[in-house]
Scaffold this motif. Structure first.
Motif, mmCIF file in Angstrom:
data_model
loop_
_atom_site.group_PDB
_atom_site.id
_atom_site.type_symbol
_atom_site.label_atom_id
_atom_site.label_comp_id
_atom_site.label_asym_id
_atom_site.label_seq_id
_atom_site.Cartn_x
_atom_site.Cartn_y
_atom_site.Cartn_z
ATOM 1 N N GLY A 100 0.791 -1.223 0.000
ATOM 2 C CA GLY A 100 0.000 0.000 0.000
ATOM 3 C C GLY A 100 0.822 1.272 0.000
ATOM 4 O O GLY A 100 0.571 2.180 -0.800
ATOM 5 N N LEU A 101 1.808 1.365 0.892
ATOM 6 C CA LEU A 101 2.591 2.599 0.976
ATOM 7 C C LEU A 101 3.441 2.783 -0.272
ATOM 8 O O LEU A 101 3.538 3.890 -0.807
ATOM 9 C CB LEU A 101 3.469 2.587 2.232
ATOM 10 N N ASN A 195 -3.503 7.288 6.534
ATOM 11 C CA ASN A 195 -2.404 8.225 6.347
ATOM 12 C C ASN A 195 -2.075 8.269 4.853
ATOM 13 O O ASN A 195 -2.077 9.321 4.239
ATOM 14 C CB ASN A 195 -1.189 7.779 7.169
ATOM 15 N N ALA A 196 -1.862 7.102 4.260
ATOM 16 C CA ALA A 196 -1.797 6.964 2.803
ATOM 17 C C ALA A 196 -3.191 6.663 2.273
ATOM 18 O O ALA A 196 -4.117 6.389 3.042
ATOM 19 C CB ALA A 196 -0.823 5.853 2.423
ATOM 20 N N GLY A 197 -3.334 6.668 0.953
ATOM 21 C CA GLY A 197 -4.672 6.602 0.369
ATOM 22 C C GLY A 197 -5.249 5.228 0.159
ATOM 23 O O GLY A 197 -6.462 5.090 -0.008
ATOM 24 N N GLN A 198 -4.406 4.187 0.186
ATOM 25 C CA GLN A 198 -4.921 2.870 -0.168
ATOM 26 C C GLN A 198 -4.450 1.786 0.786
ATOM 27 O O GLN A 198 -3.435 1.912 1.457
ATOM 28 C CB GLN A 198 -4.511 2.506 -1.599
ATOM 29 N N TYR A 199 -5.242 0.691 0.790
ATOM 30 C CA TYR A 199 -4.848 -0.495 1.558
ATOM 31 C C TYR A 199 -3.660 -1.192 0.900
ATOM 32 O O TYR A 199 -2.782 -1.735 1.547
ATOM 33 C CB TYR A 199 -5.989 -1.521 1.601
ATOM 34 N N ILE A 205 -9.005 3.465 -0.337
ATOM 35 C CA ILE A 205 -10.000 3.750 0.690
ATOM 36 C C ILE A 205 -10.156 5.255 0.901
ATOM 37 O O ILE A 205 -11.235 5.743 1.245
ATOM 38 C CB ILE A 205 -9.626 3.057 2.025
ATOM 39 N N ALA A 206 -9.091 6.010 0.667
ATOM 40 C CA ALA A 206 -9.130 7.476 0.852
ATOM 41 C C ALA A 206 -8.229 8.130 -0.192
ATOM 42 O O ALA A 206 -7.108 8.549 0.118
ATOM 43 C CB ALA A 206 -8.683 7.850 2.261
ATOM 44 N N PRO A 207 -8.692 8.212 -1.435
ATOM 45 C CA PRO A 207 -7.843 8.744 -2.514
ATOM 46 C C PRO A 207 -7.312 10.143 -2.249
ATOM 47 O O PRO A 207 -6.284 10.536 -2.797
ATOM 48 C CB PRO A 207 -8.786 8.736 -3.729
ATOM 49 N N GLN A 208 -8.027 10.893 -1.403
ATOM 50 C CA GLN A 208 -7.623 12.277 -1.131
ATOM 51 C C GLN A 208 -6.546 12.386 -0.061
ATOM 52 O O GLN A 208 -6.044 13.484 0.211
ATOM 53 C CB GLN A 208 -8.854 13.087 -0.685
ATOM 54 N N LEU A 216 -4.953 13.028 9.231
ATOM 55 C CA LEU A 216 -5.389 11.685 8.873
ATOM 56 C C LEU A 216 -6.806 11.763 8.332
ATOM 57 O O LEU A 216 -7.600 12.595 8.761
ATOM 58 C CB LEU A 216 -5.354 10.767 10.091
ATOM 59 N N ASP A 217 -7.130 10.890 7.386
ATOM 60 C CA ASP A 217 -8.477 10.826 6.830
ATOM 61 C C ASP A 217 -9.193 9.599 7.403
ATOM 62 O O ASP A 217 -8.714 8.473 7.228
ATOM 63 C CB ASP A 217 -8.429 10.736 5.310
ATOM 64 N N ILE A 218 -10.310 9.829 8.079
ATOM 65 C CA ILE A 218 -11.106 8.731 8.620
ATOM 66 C C ILE A 218 -12.239 8.421 7.649
ATOM 67 O O ILE A 218 -13.052 9.297 7.331
ATOM 68 C CB ILE A 218 -11.704 9.078 9.989
ATOM 69 N N CYS A 219 -12.270 7.179 7.177
ATOM 70 C CA CYS A 219 -13.353 6.733 6.308
ATOM 71 C C CYS A 219 -14.249 5.776 7.082
ATOM 72 O O CYS A 219 -13.799 4.720 7.539
ATOM 73 C CB CYS A 219 -12.812 6.034 5.070
ATOM 74 N N THR A 220 -15.497 6.151 7.244
ATOM 75 C CA THR A 220 -16.491 5.291 7.888
ATOM 76 C C THR A 220 -17.413 4.728 6.819
ATOM 77 O O THR A 220 -18.021 5.490 6.050
ATOM 78 C CB THR A 220 -17.322 6.078 8.923
ATOM 79 N N ILE A 221 -17.493 3.412 6.744
ATOM 80 C CA ILE A 221 -18.431 2.755 5.834
ATOM 81 C C ILE A 221 -19.619 2.279 6.667
ATOM 82 O O ILE A 221 -19.473 1.455 7.566
ATOM 83 C CB ILE A 221 -17.796 1.576 5.092
#
Length: 292
Positions: A100-101, A195-199, A205-208, A216-221
């Protein structure tokens, strides 16, 4: 002028082919290092956590141009955890199941190309983060992703196909859980701190997400109908997850998640069963250098 020196920490159990090709890989490193006129030392991990010991042992012995992780996000995490808040950069030769990183940073997946990039690249200072004082560099989370990560970690076969099979099998029986996110009660399929955009494997998961913005970007599904899973998966790989009505995002410097029982989490894909139902996350801006 001192010859540049690189310590390569090779995990022979990462991904799907590293172990079989360890000898060939070592010869390739030595060949390219000789061509570039740099010193290369290669050490091998023998178990989980061994990379940390190897780096701690070798770090004082030379003025290293970089300590290089050869493996997946787990190997990268162990080495990064030792180098974080220091001056020695980390290099990455991606050989894991997801990488991912490395993918987020544009590091080539071809070993030869990654080595050439390593020896010609420049260090980039990026953020890292902590989950209950455990460092992570790419993503961490709770819910479905941690559940799948736990099942995947005990599989004999690694790689994307195995991960997809485990995810598919788990999907039909998994039930969303109750969480408290920063004091707000909610039911969620998963909560990911990016912290990074993908798994990995270009599952965004968070392209932005930006590795240098100090947040940090928190994505809640949120819970969704079972039939919608295929749509969600497609959006994940198409970098359009934000367009789903079942996802929401927050940008934070720190956050807290509470659960009704000790939490199963993952950090950089590594599953961990906590002995507490409280999860504290915080950013560490510009805390590690990566050659990319």
């Amino acid at each position: 002028m001192d010859q540049p020196s690189y310590l390569f920490v090779l995990n022979p159990n990462s991904g799907t082919a590293t172990g079989k090709n360890a000898t060939m890989l070592s010869k390739l490193i030595e060949q390219i290092a000789q061509e570039k006129r740099v010193h290369a030392q290669i050490v091998y991990t023998e178990a989980q956590g061994h990379a940390i010991e190897l780096v701690q042992q070798h770090l004082p012995l030379r003025k290293w141009s970089a300590i290089v992780a050869i493996g997946g996000d787990g190997t990268m995490n162990e080495i990064g955890s030792t180098l974080v808040m220091g001056d020695v950069p980390m290099g990455i030769i991606p050989m894991g199941s997801g990488n991912g990183l490395a993918r987020h940073l544009g590091i080539p997946l071809s070993t030869t190309a990654a080595l050439n990039r390593l020896f010609s690249g420049k260090p980039l200072r990026i953020d890292s983060a902590l989950l209950n004082d455990i460092p992570f560099f790419c993503t961490a989370g709770i819910g479905f992703d941690a559940y799948v990560g736990s099942l995947f970690s005990v599989q004999k076969q690694r790689g994307l196909l195995t991960y997809m099979r485990v995810s598919f099998d788990s999907y039909w029986n998994y039930k969303p859980q109750q969480f408290v996110l920063n004091g707000e009660s909610l039911e969620a399929f998963s909560i990911t701190i990016a912290n990074a955009g993908q798994y990995g494997n270009n599952a965004w998961i968070a392209p932005q997400a930006n590795l240098q913005d100090g947040t940090l970007d928190i994505c809640t599904i949120q819970p969704f109908p079972k039939w919608y899973g295929a749509v969600l998966a497609n959006k994940l790989f198409a970098k359009t997850l934000q367009s789903s009505r079942y996802t929401s995002y927050q940008r934070v410097q720190n956050t807290r998640i509470d659960t009704d029982r000790p939490a199963l989490v993952h950090y950089d894909g590594e599953p961990l069963q906590l002995d507490t139902n409280r999860i504290d996350i915080k950013i560490r801006p510009a805390s590690i250098s990566i050659i990319c």
